[in-house]
Design a protein around this motif. Structure first.
Motif, short mmCIF file in Angstrom:
data_model
loop_
_atom_site.label_atom_id
_atom_site.label_comp_id
_atom_site.label_asym_id
_atom_site.label_seq_id
_atom_site.Cartn_x
_atom_site.Cartn_y
_atom_site.Cartn_z
N ASN A 82 0.82 -1.15 -0.14
CA ASN A 82 0.00 -0.03 0.15
C ASN A 82 0.98 1.22 0.03
OD1 ASN A 82 -2.07 1.73 0.10
ND2 ASN A 82 -2.66 1.29 2.43
N GLY A 83 1.00 1.89 -1.02
CA GLY A 83 1.98 2.89 -1.26
C GLY A 83 3.54 2.16 -1.52
N VAL A 84 4.55 2.96 -0.85
CA VAL A 84 5.89 2.79 -1.26
C VAL A 84 6.36 1.93 -0.08
CG1 VAL A 84 8.13 3.53 -1.79
CG2 VAL A 84 6.26 4.84 -2.79
N SER A 85 6.14 2.07 0.70
CA SER A 85 6.67 1.48 2.12
C SER A 85 5.94 0.46 2.91
CB SER A 85 7.42 2.56 2.93
OG SER A 85 6.32 3.19 3.66
N ARG A 86 4.83 0.40 2.87
CA ARG A 86 3.84 -0.45 3.83
C ARG A 86 3.68 -1.72 3.05
NH1 ARG A 86 0.97 2.70 8.09
NH2 ARG A 86 1.40 4.92 7.50
N ILE A 87 4.00 -2.89 3.78
CA ILE A 87 3.81 -4.19 3.35
C ILE A 87 2.66 -4.89 4.16
CG2 ILE A 87 4.62 -6.63 2.63
CD1 ILE A 87 7.42 -5.08 2.22
N TYR A 88 1.63 -5.50 3.50
CA TYR A 88 0.72 -6.22 4.30
C TYR A 88 0.71 -7.72 3.98
CZ TYR A 88 -0.59 -1.51 4.95
OH TYR A 88 -0.55 -0.27 5.23
N THR A 89 0.64 -8.53 4.83
CA THR A 89 0.96 -10.01 4.63
C THR A 89 -0.65 -10.75 5.04
OG1 THR A 89 1.16 -10.54 6.99
CG2 THR A 89 3.10 -10.28 5.48
N VAL A 90 -0.87 -11.92 4.02
CA VAL A 90 -2.16 -12.61 4.32
C VAL A 90 -1.97 -13.36 5.35
CG1 VAL A 90 -1.51 -14.54 2.70
CG2 VAL A 90 -3.80 -13.54 2.69
N GLU A 91 -3.26 -13.79 6.20
CA GLU A 91 -3.41 -14.49 7.15
C GLU A 91 -4.85 -15.14 6.97
OE1 GLU A 91 -3.15 -13.67 11.45
OE2 GLU A 91 -5.53 -13.42 10.97
N ILE A 92 -4.59 -16.42 7.02
CA ILE A 92 -6.11 -17.22 6.96
C ILE A 92 -6.37 -18.00 8.28
CG2 ILE A 92 -7.32 -19.27 5.57
CD1 ILE A 92 -4.71 -18.73 3.45
N ALA A 93 -7.61 -17.56 8.68
CA ALA A 93 -8.11 -17.94 9.97
C ALA A 93 -9.68 -18.87 9.83
CB ALA A 93 -8.15 -16.88 10.95
N TYR A 94 -9.63 -19.56 10.97
CA TYR A 94 -11.06 -20.05 11.13
C TYR A 94 -11.43 -19.73 12.49
CZ TYR A 94 -14.74 -23.32 11.84
OH TYR A 94 -16.24 -23.97 12.32
N SER A 95 -12.71 -19.27 12.85
CA SER A 95 -13.22 -18.83 14.13
C SER A 95 -14.53 -19.28 14.45
CB SER A 95 -12.91 -17.23 14.35
OG SER A 95 -13.67 -17.05 15.65
N HIS A 96 -14.66 -19.90 15.62
CA HIS A 96 -16.20 -20.40 16.04
C HIS A 96 -17.10 -19.22 16.38
CE1 HIS A 96 -15.34 -24.66 15.78
NE2 HIS A 96 -14.21 -24.27 16.45
N THR A 97 -16.23 -17.91 16.65
CA THR A 97 -16.95 -16.72 16.88
C THR A 97 -18.17 -16.24 15.99
OG1 THR A 97 -15.08 -16.07 18.14
CG2 THR A 97 -16.99 -14.41 17.71
N PHE A 98 -17.76 -16.56 14.59
CA PHE A 98 -18.39 -16.15 13.61
C PHE A 98 -19.14 -17.51 12.91
CE2 PHE A 98 -14.99 -13.02 13.80
CZ PHE A 98 -15.77 -11.96 14.00
N ASN A 99 -20.31 -17.96 13.52
CA ASN A 99 -20.82 -19.16 13.00
C ASN A 99 -21.25 -19.37 11.69
OD1 ASN A 99 -20.30 -20.71 15.39
ND2 ASN A 99 -22.05 -20.00 16.34
N ASP A 100 -21.83 -17.92 11.27
CA ASP A 100 -22.39 -17.82 10.03
C ASP A 100 -21.52 -17.74 8.71
OD1 ASP A 100 -21.79 -15.26 10.95
OD2 ASP A 100 -23.41 -14.22 9.58
N ALA A 101 -20.24 -17.28 9.32
CA ALA A 101 -19.08 -16.98 8.33
C ALA A 101 -17.84 -17.27 8.97
CB ALA A 101 -19.21 -15.65 7.67
N PRO A 102 -17.50 -18.28 9.39
CA PRO A 102 -16.21 -18.70 10.29
C PRO A 102 -14.93 -18.55 9.70
CG PRO A 102 -17.24 -20.71 9.53
CD PRO A 102 -18.23 -19.67 9.06
N TRP A 103 -14.81 -18.64 8.21
CA TRP A 103 -13.50 -18.58 7.58
C TRP A 103 -13.23 -17.04 7.27
CZ3 TRP A 103 -10.33 -22.51 7.41
CH2 TRP A 103 -11.03 -23.86 7.68
N THR A 104 -11.93 -16.83 7.42
CA THR A 104 -11.55 -15.20 7.29
C THR A 104 -10.23 -15.29 6.54
OG1 THR A 104 -12.40 -14.62 9.22
CG2 THR A 104 -10.92 -13.10 8.27
#
Length: 144
Positions: A82-104
């Motif tokens: 995002n821009g010149v210097s900011r780097i963002y990394t991907v993370e894949i997670a599963y959470s029981h908190t969101f029963n209707d959409a638990p994958w993130t």
């Protein structure tokens, strides 16, 4: 609970609208000329099924691309800038908190827009949502 091993026809259509190359699809949906159902999932890549369709069926079958979870994960960039210097990394997670959409799928990093978090009922849906956002925001997908 039903599980999918590949994108549905609807999810595949959404990916195609984003400009995802159908040749990256590692599976395909096939519906023959006489078949009135939604079609059958083939474990053959889309490109191969198209070739078979033209060679043996003379184009009478309808072939649509389908992506497995591993193919979708392969398309997701592991890092985005995002821009010149900011780097963002991907993370894949599963959470029981969101029963209707638990994958993130998250792209984490300081200052990244909150829209970089994508939830789905399945990991495939979360990937499709992430790809839609990435392409809408002019990020490049990995090439398989």
């Amino acid at each position: 609970m039903t599980t999918n091993i590949a994108t549905t026809r609807e999810q595949s259509a959404r990916l195609l609208q984003c400009g995802v190359d159908p040749d990256t699809a590692d599976m395909s949906w096939v519906r023959g000329a006489a078949n009135v159902s939604d079609g059958n999932l083939s474990l053959h890549p889309y490109r191969r099924m198209q070739r078979i369709n033209w060679q043996s069926m003379r184009g009478r079958s309808e072939i649509a691309p389908a992506w497995s979870l591993s193919a979708l994960l392969g398309l997701l960039p592991k890092k985005i800038m995002n821009g010149v210097s900011r780097i963002y990394t991907v993370e894949i997670a599963y959470s029981h908190t969101f029963n209707d959409a638990p994958w993130t799928i998250n792209y984490e990093g300081n200052g990244l827009n909150k829209n970089a978090h994508f939830n789905g009922k399945s990991p495939i849906e979360a990937c499709v949502k992430a790809i839609e956002w990435l392409t809408a925001n002019n990020y490049k997908l990995n090439q398989l």
